[in-house]
Write a protein that holds these residues in place. Sequence first.
Motif, PDB file in Angstrom:
ATOM      1  N   UNK A 161     -54.744 130.837  -1.338  1.00 54.86           N
ATOM      2  CA  UNK A 161     -55.937 130.790  -2.185  1.00 54.86           C
ATOM      3  C   UNK A 161     -56.950 131.758  -1.594  1.00 54.86           C
ATOM      4  N   UNK A 162     -57.360 132.731  -2.388  1.00 55.12           N
ATOM      5  CA  UNK A 162     -58.305 133.755  -1.912  1.00 55.12           C
ATOM      6  C   UNK A 162     -57.816 134.422  -0.631  1.00 55.12           C
ATOM      7  N   UNK A 163     -56.503 134.585  -0.535  1.00 57.54           N
ATOM      8  CA  UNK A 163     -55.915 135.228   0.643  1.00 57.54           C
ATOM      9  C   UNK A 163     -55.813 134.342   1.861  1.00 57.54           C
ATOM     10  N   UNK A 164     -56.215 133.067   1.727  1.00 51.84           N
ATOM     11  CA  UNK A 164     -56.189 132.142   2.863  1.00 51.84           C
ATOM     12  C   UNK A 164     -55.128 131.070   2.644  1.00 51.84           C
ATOM     13  N   UNK A 165     -54.566 130.605   3.731  1.00 48.11           N
ATOM     14  CA  UNK A 165     -53.575 129.541   3.655  1.00 48.11           C
ATOM     15  C   UNK A 165     -54.250 128.241   3.216  1.00 48.11           C
ATOM     16  N   UNK A 166     -53.472 127.308   2.676  1.00 48.30           N
ATOM     17  CA  UNK A 166     -53.990 125.996   2.293  1.00 48.30           C
ATOM     18  C   UNK A 166     -53.038 124.933   2.809  1.00 48.30           C
ATOM     19  N   UNK A 167     -53.485 123.682   2.779  1.00 51.74           N
ATOM     20  CA  UNK A 167     -52.701 122.619   3.406  1.00 51.74           C
ATOM     21  C   UNK A 167     -51.970 121.744   2.410  1.00 51.74           C
ATOM     22  N   UNK A 168     -52.589 121.450   1.266  1.00 53.99           N
ATOM     23  CA  UNK A 168     -52.052 120.436   0.367  1.00 53.99           C
ATOM     24  C   UNK A 168     -52.245 120.831  -1.092  1.00 53.99           C
ATOM     25  N   UNK A 169     -51.488 120.181  -1.962  1.00 52.90           N
ATOM     26  CA  UNK A 169     -51.553 120.486  -3.395  1.00 52.90           C
ATOM     27  C   UNK A 169     -52.958 120.299  -3.953  1.00 52.90           C
ATOM     28  N   UNK A 170     -53.672 119.260  -3.516  1.00 52.18           N
ATOM     29  CA  UNK A 170     -55.007 118.983  -4.050  1.00 52.18           C
ATOM     30  C   UNK A 170     -55.994 120.115  -3.764  1.00 52.18           C
ATOM     31  N   UNK A 171     -55.703 120.957  -2.772  1.00 54.14           N
ATOM     32  CA  UNK A 171     -56.574 122.103  -2.478  1.00 54.14           C
ATOM     33  C   UNK A 171     -56.585 123.116  -3.615  1.00 54.14           C
ATOM     34  N   UNK A 172     -55.533 123.116  -4.433  1.00 54.10           N
ATOM     35  CA  UNK A 172     -55.390 124.159  -5.454  1.00 54.10           C
ATOM     36  C   UNK A 172     -56.421 124.036  -6.564  1.00 54.10           C
ATOM     37  N   UNK A 173     -56.917 122.834  -6.809  1.00 55.67           N
ATOM     38  CA  UNK A 173     -57.953 122.623  -7.831  1.00 55.67           C
ATOM     39  C   UNK A 173     -59.069 121.747  -7.259  1.00 55.67           C
ATOM     40  N   UNK A 174     -59.421 122.007  -6.011  1.00 60.34           N
ATOM     41  CA  UNK A 174     -60.479 121.214  -5.385  1.00 60.34           C
ATOM     42  C   UNK A 174     -61.817 121.515  -6.046  1.00 60.34           C
ATOM     43  N   UNK A 175     -62.746 120.550  -6.064  1.00 60.45           N
ATOM     44  CA  UNK A 175     -64.068 120.806  -6.649  1.00 60.45           C
ATOM     45  C   UNK A 175     -64.763 122.002  -6.025  1.00 60.45           C
ATOM     46  N   UNK A 176     -64.608 122.160  -4.715  1.00 61.80           N
ATOM     47  CA  UNK A 176     -65.256 123.285  -4.043  1.00 61.80           C
ATOM     48  C   UNK A 176     -64.732 124.615  -4.580  1.00 61.80           C
ATOM     49  N   UNK A 177     -63.445 124.671  -4.859  1.00 62.21           N
ATOM     50  CA  UNK A 177     -62.854 125.895  -5.413  1.00 62.21           C
ATOM     51  C   UNK A 177     -63.317 126.120  -6.849  1.00 62.21           C
ATOM     52  N   UNK A 178     -63.318 125.053  -7.656  1.00 62.45           N
ATOM     53  CA  UNK A 178     -63.720 125.171  -9.054  1.00 62.45           C
ATOM     54  C   UNK A 178     -65.170 125.608  -9.208  1.00 62.45           C
ATOM     55  N   UNK A 179     -66.000 125.240  -8.244  1.00 65.77           N
ATOM     56  CA  UNK A 179     -67.418 125.590  -8.300  1.00 65.77           C
ATOM     57  C   UNK A 179     -67.718 126.911  -7.600  1.00 65.77           C
ATOM     58  N   UNK A 324     -70.105 115.523  -1.672  1.00 63.66           N
ATOM     59  CA  UNK A 324     -70.633 115.281  -3.020  1.00 63.66           C
ATOM     60  C   UNK A 324     -71.956 116.013  -3.212  1.00 63.66           C
ATOM     61  N   UNK A 325     -72.825 115.937  -2.203  1.00 67.89           N
ATOM     62  CA  UNK A 325     -74.125 116.616  -2.281  1.00 67.89           C
ATOM     63  C   UNK A 325     -73.928 118.129  -2.356  1.00 67.89           C
ATOM     64  N   UNK A 326     -73.057 118.660  -1.514  1.00 68.08           N
ATOM     65  CA  UNK A 326     -72.806 120.095  -1.500  1.00 68.08           C
ATOM     66  C   UNK A 326     -72.267 120.563  -2.854  1.00 68.08           C
TER      67      UNK A 326
END
Length: 439
Positions: A161-179, A324-326
């Motif tokens: 994701x964005x050239x960086x490794x990820x750990x789990x499936x949920x990272x692929x559509x995480x809120x932080x990524x979507x925002x 959540x705040x972030x």
Amino acid sequence: METLIMVAQLLLGLSILVGVHEWGHMVAAKAFGMRVEKFSIGFPPKIWGKQFGETEYSIGAIPLGGFVKITGMIDESLDTKNMSAEPEPYEFRAKPAWQRLIVMMGGIIVNVITGIIIFIGLALANGEAYLPKEELNKHGIIAYDLGEQLGFQTGDKILSINGQDYERFSDLLSPDLLLGSDNYYTVLRDGKEVRVDMPNDFIDKFADKKNRVNVIAPRWPFSVESVAPGSNAEKGGLQAKDRITSINGQPIQYFDELSSSLDNLKGAVASFGVLRGGEEINLEIAVGEDGTIGFYQNRELDYVSRDFTFGEAVGEGTYNAFAVVWLNIKGFQKMIAGDVDVRKSLSGPIRIATFFGGTWDWNNFWRIVGLLSMVLAFMNFLPIPALDGGHVMFLTWEIVTGRKPSDKFLENAQKVGMVILLSLMAFVIINDTISILPF
């Protein structure tokens, strides 16, 4: 019945959140010797009330908020009849600015503490379970309609994701990524690396509840866990632990391949190749008009699961609470930038009720309440008159400059803030109503 359960959960959740919020104001005020006249969960008309000491505790008929009335404070009641007289020692306005600031921050602080405690409790009770990248990429993903619009294809293996490794499936559509902005995936497709870009306004489509399961999913091999009694599968001889390997001679490895084949065979009798105990057999099974034959699958994916120690739960829960705040901050940035449709991003009581769902699941209930507690703290901190953040803004000005805004200025600011809040409430309620209409 489902509607009643949703409403009951909403009312209980709001009562808890409003109760602890207003309790935070009240405790801080009483600690500094201020007189608290009223403590109410819900807005008038009053349906219950009882006097204890100098404070009347009550429940209002409109369960969309609450209030604490502190003597000598210009609040949403706009009661200023005694403000021209000299302040009494027990009045809010007679206290030092730093004490008044703590009182106004009391509700926000307690909501933050409540959210953290809830998220810590959930982490301790549930631990975590996730599908690691390595397991996901054994089989790749299923791309549904919205995923295909993004550029994914079923069978893709997502490398980064964005050239960086990820750990789990949920990272692929995480809120932080979507925002975020300018995000992209690198996928392996037919032996070649392909870039899939995420549009900055993708969250608008994802925000539609029916789309959240319509993007991508792990692809899984399967076997038969059990067969429904009286089903076509039972009549055709399918048994638990069987593995379906083909339909009408077409190889089947993954469940999405089975579903796709059955959709094209509705109402027909098909020949199923089945592996049973190391032996390949053929079964003739009728496919229902709904595209099913009547068995329960066993998803053959290896999830990682673990429990948290208390110390780990404290860290995990605290992180999740402040995340959540972030995410709210990033959401506001998206709205200001025009990447997010405000109508899809702001939720009122009607849509919040749907988050709880039509069944009473305590785990989901506390997850939503914890999330709302942090959202309530964030929203109340916004520098809008009539919100706690508006009072904090004026009190900070007073502490920094040594000049206190006049009571008339505070009264007018409160009126402006009330107009803003009432307009916002009307907008979200109308928006919620439109969002649930069937057309």
